[in-house]
Design a protein around this motif. Structure first.
Motif, PDB file in Angstrom:
ATOM      1  N   ARG A   1       0.953  -1.249  -0.091  1.00  0.00           N
ATOM      2  CA  ARG A   1       0.170  -0.029  -0.026  1.00  0.00           C
ATOM      3  C   ARG A   1       1.021   0.858   0.056  1.00  0.00           C
ATOM      4  O   ARG A   1       1.689   2.032   0.305  1.00  0.00           O
ATOM      5  N   LEU A   2       0.076   2.643  -0.465  1.00  0.00           N
ATOM      6  CA  LEU A   2       1.165   3.738  -0.238  1.00  0.00           C
ATOM      7  C   LEU A   2       1.004   4.187   0.983  1.00  0.00           C
ATOM      8  O   LEU A   2      -0.236   3.683   1.539  1.00  0.00           O
ATOM      9  N   PRO A   3       1.927   5.311   1.232  1.00  0.00           N
ATOM     10  CA  PRO A   3       1.592   5.609   3.169  1.00  0.00           C
ATOM     11  C   PRO A   3       0.705   6.484   2.491  1.00  0.00           C
ATOM     12  O   PRO A   3      -0.077   7.490   2.273  1.00  0.00           O
ATOM     13  N   ALA A   4      -0.354   6.587   3.828  1.00  0.00           N
ATOM     14  CA  ALA A   4      -1.165   7.534   3.669  1.00  0.00           C
ATOM     15  C   ALA A   4      -1.082   8.571   3.777  1.00  0.00           C
ATOM     16  O   ALA A   4       0.613   9.512   4.573  1.00  0.00           O
ATOM     17  N   THR A   5      -1.464  10.093   3.470  1.00  0.00           N
ATOM     18  CA  THR A   5      -0.706  10.427   3.392  1.00  0.00           C
ATOM     19  C   THR A   5      -1.999  12.165   3.747  1.00  0.00           C
ATOM     20  O   THR A   5      -3.321  12.121   3.946  1.00  0.00           O
ATOM     21  N   GLU A   6      -1.157  12.899   4.754  1.00  0.00           N
ATOM     22  CA  GLU A   6      -2.170  13.940   5.619  1.00  0.00           C
ATOM     23  C   GLU A   6      -1.960  15.219   5.417  1.00  0.00           C
ATOM     24  O   GLU A   6      -1.009  15.637   5.070  1.00  0.00           O
ATOM     25  N   GLN A   7      -2.839  16.023   4.912  1.00  0.00           N
ATOM     26  CA  GLN A   7      -3.412  17.280   4.987  1.00  0.00           C
ATOM     27  C   GLN A   7      -3.156  18.079   6.164  1.00  0.00           C
ATOM     28  O   GLN A   7      -4.664  18.282   6.957  1.00  0.00           O
ATOM     29  N   LEU A   8      -2.603  19.490   6.637  1.00  0.00           N
ATOM     30  CA  LEU A   8      -2.558  20.043   7.667  1.00  0.00           C
ATOM     31  C   LEU A   8      -1.702  21.464   6.842  1.00  0.00           C
ATOM     32  O   LEU A   8      -1.381  21.528   6.179  1.00  0.00           O
ATOM     33  N   ARG A   9      -2.308  22.251   8.069  1.00  0.00           N
ATOM     34  CA  ARG A   9      -2.726  23.824   7.726  1.00  0.00           C
ATOM     35  C   ARG A   9      -2.100  24.187   9.309  1.00  0.00           C
ATOM     36  O   ARG A   9      -2.272  24.059  10.229  1.00  0.00           O
ATOM     37  N   GLY A  10      -0.865  25.398   9.213  1.00  0.00           N
ATOM     38  CA  GLY A  10      -0.722  25.953  10.175  1.00  0.00           C
ATOM     39  C   GLY A  10       0.059  26.778   9.486  1.00  0.00           C
ATOM     40  O   GLY A  10       0.301  27.583   8.971  1.00  0.00           O
ATOM     41  N   THR A  11       1.066  27.887  11.306  1.00  0.00           N
ATOM     42  CA  THR A  11       1.599  28.520  10.464  1.00  0.00           C
ATOM     43  C   THR A  11       3.088  28.070  11.305  1.00  0.00           C
ATOM     44  O   THR A  11       3.060  27.662  12.112  1.00  0.00           O
ATOM     45  N   VAL A  12       4.146  27.806  10.678  1.00  0.00           N
ATOM     46  CA  VAL A  12       5.863  27.769  10.894  1.00  0.00           C
ATOM     47  C   VAL A  12       6.212  28.495  12.187  1.00  0.00           C
ATOM     48  O   VAL A  12       5.946  29.523  12.255  1.00  0.00           O
ATOM     49  N   ASP A  13       6.213  27.441  13.288  1.00  0.00           N
ATOM     50  CA  ASP A  13       7.118  28.139  14.425  1.00  0.00           C
ATOM     51  C   ASP A  13       8.180  28.289  14.390  1.00  0.00           C
ATOM     52  O   ASP A  13       9.301  28.743  15.466  1.00  0.00           O
ATOM     53  N   SER A  14       8.998  27.008  14.183  1.00  0.00           N
ATOM     54  CA  SER A  14      10.500  27.907  14.299  1.00  0.00           C
ATOM     55  C   SER A  14      11.099  26.604  13.185  1.00  0.00           C
ATOM     56  O   SER A  14      10.158  25.810  12.726  1.00  0.00           O
ATOM     57  N   VAL A  15      11.660  26.699  12.623  1.00  0.00           N
ATOM     58  CA  VAL A  15      12.893  25.709  11.544  1.00  0.00           C
ATOM     59  C   VAL A  15      14.214  25.229  11.762  1.00  0.00           C
ATOM     60  O   VAL A  15      15.285  26.003  12.750  1.00  0.00           O
ATOM     61  N   ASP A  16      14.850  23.987  12.163  1.00  0.00           N
ATOM     62  CA  ASP A  16      16.233  23.442  13.030  1.00  0.00           C
ATOM     63  C   ASP A  16      16.253  22.776  11.347  1.00  0.00           C
ATOM     64  O   ASP A  16      16.147  21.811  11.415  1.00  0.00           O
ATOM     65  N   GLN A  17      17.122  23.323  10.273  1.00  0.00           N
ATOM     66  CA  GLN A  17      18.022  23.105   9.461  1.00  0.00           C
ATOM     67  C   GLN A  17      18.731  21.552  10.034  1.00  0.00           C
ATOM     68  O   GLN A  17      19.215  20.704   9.414  1.00  0.00           O
ATOM     69  N   GLY A  18      19.526  21.791  11.462  1.00  0.00           N
ATOM     70  CA  GLY A  18      20.568  21.100  11.148  1.00  0.00           C
ATOM     71  C   GLY A  18      19.723  20.059  12.178  1.00  0.00           C
ATOM     72  O   GLY A  18      20.703  18.587  10.978  1.00  0.00           O
ATOM     73  N   ASN A  19      18.840  19.557  12.057  1.00  0.00           N
ATOM     74  CA  ASN A  19      18.640  18.277  12.474  1.00  0.00           C
ATOM     75  C   ASN A  19      17.102  18.279  11.650  1.00  0.00           C
ATOM     76  O   ASN A  19      16.514  17.308  12.049  1.00  0.00           O
TER      77      ASN A  19
END
Length: 124
Positions: free
Chosen positions: A55-73
């Motif tokens: 089976r293909l993996p289930a995809t969930e659609q969500l909406r929100g606001t970016v609270d933080s970005v951690d490019q290192g992790n």
């Protein structure tokens, strides 16, 4: 109404034949390789038994606001509601170039290797 043992045996054989035909006849009707169609053209890919089982993996659609970005992790934290934030892994590092703190976003999330992972992100 009681059935004789031979009647039960006949019913058991019929059920086994039905299960066998449902499981194996579609596979027997397929061509030898998955990239050949039944009429010999290569335009249509024929599904294999493996593709029918997985089976293909289930995809969930969500909406929100970016609270933080951690490019290192490789993570982005999204505020989904005023009282709910969630940390997501990022599948493609190019997503970090698209977003900043406070951006409203719509994300597609799949569970990959046990972690909720953003597979698509669009700014709203």
């Amino acid at each position: 109404m009681a059935r004789s043992s031979s009647g039960i045996e006949v019913m058991t054989v019929k059920i086994r034949m039905l299960v066998w035909s449902a499981a194996f006849l579609p596979v027997l009707a397929m061509p030898a390789s998955a990239d050949q169609s039944l009429d010999g053209s290569d335009a249509v890919a024929v599904p294999t038994l493996y593709a029918a089982i997985t089976r293909l993996p289930a995809t969930e659609q969500l909406r929100g606001t970016v609270d933080s970005v951690d490019q290192g992790n490789d993570t982005i934290e999204i505020r989904l509601s005023p009282d709910r934030k969630e940390l997501f892994k990022v599948q493609d590092g190019l997503i970090f170039d698209m977003v900043r703190f406070g951006d409203p976003v719509e994300i597609s999330v799949q569970i990959i290797s046990g972690a909720r992972t953003i597979v698509r992100l669009t700014e709203k």
